[in-house]
Design an enzyme around this catalytic site. Structure first.
Site, PDB file in Angstrom:
ATOM      1  N   GLU A  45       0.822  -1.213   0.000  1.00 28.45           N
ATOM      2  CA  GLU A  45       0.000   0.000   0.000  1.00 28.45           C
ATOM      3  C   GLU A  45       0.854   1.260   0.000  1.00 28.45           C
ATOM      4  OE1 GLU A  45      -3.096   0.399  -0.508  1.00 28.45           O
ATOM      5  OE2 GLU A  45      -3.634  -1.718  -0.528  1.00 28.45           O
ATOM      6  N   TYR A 128      -6.130   6.553   4.654  1.00 27.19           N
ATOM      7  CA  TYR A 128      -6.315   5.560   3.591  1.00 27.19           C
ATOM      8  C   TYR A 128      -5.542   4.278   3.892  1.00 27.19           C
ATOM      9  CZ  TYR A 128      -5.668   2.798  -0.514  1.00 27.19           C
ATOM     10  OH  TYR A 128      -5.607   1.714  -1.352  1.00 27.19           O
ATOM     11  N   ASP A 146      -9.498   4.683  -2.830  1.00 26.91           N
ATOM     12  CA  ASP A 146      -8.412   5.205  -3.657  1.00 26.91           C
ATOM     13  C   ASP A 146      -9.004   5.791  -4.934  1.00 26.91           C
ATOM     14  OD1 ASP A 146      -9.147   3.005  -5.167  1.00 26.91           O
ATOM     15  OD2 ASP A 146      -7.152   2.128  -5.267  1.00 26.91           O
TER      16      ASP A 146
END
Length: 348
Positions: A45, A128, A146
């Site tokens: 990520e 996030y 995203d």
């Protein structure tokens, strides 16, 4: 169609069409009880922020081969990690990667927290990433949004508010669809849908499991969404890169300050970047200005570097930087803009 039915339809699609990615535990393996490695989920990520999957794959595989656990990464030398990151860009991510790995190793005995709140408390992890790791690694019902998810939500609801103003609206829409069951698979399913079906151009609506529930498909507005506010024109900055080579082949390099662009990375000594760069040679020499420029685009500006080269004797001291022996010099360890300057010099 209710939100639960939409989620179920998407998961059915994901079970059949999930992308095979080196950091992912696929739906079949997950159903058989294989759990994702939080370290690999987190690393992927961080690497995927503002970077494409094809670009990330070789870096991810190299990192996990060299540092297979978060403890291994925490114990790594800063310079080695920064060199391994070279070419991925957005180098603050690499510095934060080390800070986070060391915090997990030091404060959590090498085990990632399994909650959104615990993950968010780690250095270098924002909302996030905390949501993505919580959902994918620990199956927490966290909302993961995203660029792919924003596009899917905007089209699903025919939402015309432009980005970035639309982010809170689209996040709320995504949260309403996130199921309690299989939230990790669901988070990856929505991202896969955006990456492979609901693409920015020419979406494959005929293959989409949500076509019948898609308001934009009904209205014929898919190609218009998501709306985006007009981008500001990027300014152009100018600079000078000084490539000094000693007669024995060693190159003069300096490590940039930790804060700022290319922080912590090795690079060529140079001038400040601005409208009219001032000469700032790092060593007394007869400098030759090469034809052409090294050009690179950062998030907020374009950069045009004049490249100057010089051959210097063994005993001449430099006011900045250190000479790196030729046997220890690897152009691949340089950030992209510095490699461009090197390539210009090598081709001259």
């Amino acid at each position: 169609m209710c939100d639960a039915a939409r989620a179920e339809d998407l998961l059915d699609w994901y079970d059949r069409h999930a992308r095979a990615l080196p950091w992912r535990v696929g739906p079949r393996a997950r159903a058989e009880g294989v759990r994702p490695d939080p370290y690999r989920v987190w690393l992927s990520e961080i690497m995927l922020q503002q970077t494409t999957v094809p670009a990330v794959k070789p870096y991810f595989e190299a990192f996990t081969a060299r540092w297979p656990t978060v403890a291994d990464l925490a114990a790594a030398e800063d310079a080695d990690v920064m060199a391994a990151w070279a070419g991925l860009g957005y180098y603050a991510r690499a510095r934060n990667l080390l800070k986070c790995a060391r915090a997990v190793a030091r404060d959590h005995e090498g085990i990632f927290p399994d909650s959104y709140e615990g993950l968010l408390a780690l250095p270098g992890i924002g909302p996030y990433t905390a949501g993505a790791v919580a959902a994918i690694a620990f199956d927490r019902p966290a909302t993961v949004v995203d660029g792919n998810v924003e596009r899917v939500m905007a089209r699903l609801h025919d939402e015309h508010t432009p980005l970035p103003q639309a982010k809170p609206i689209l996040t709320e829409m995504a949260a309403a669809l996130t199921p309690e069951a299989r939230p990790g698979d669901y988070a990856q399913a929505v991202m896969d849908l955006g990456a492979t079906i609901c693409t920015p151009r020419n979406p494959a609506c005929g293959l989409c499991p949500w076509r019948g529930a898609c308001a934009a498909w009904e209205a014929g507005t898919m190609a218009e969404l998501p709306k985006k506010a007009p981008k500001k024109r990027k300014p152009t900055r100018f600079g000078i890169a000084y490539l000094a080579r000693r007669v024995d082949g060693a190159w003069l390099l300096e490590r940039r300050p930790d804060k700022g662009l290319l922080g912590g990375m090795l690079g060529w000594p140079g001038s400040e970047w601005g409208d009219a760069p001032q000469e700032a040679p790092p060593i007394d020499a007869e400098w030759k200005t090469l034809p052409g420029e090294a050009r690179h685009t950062f998030t907020h500006f374009h950069l045009r570097l004049t490249v100057k080269t010089a051959l210097v004797p063994m005993d001449r001291p430099a006011s900045r930087g250190d000479f790196i022996e030729l046997s220890d010099f690897r152009p691949a360890d340089l950030p992209t803009v510095m490699r461009k300057a090197f390539d210009l010099a090598r081709g001259s």
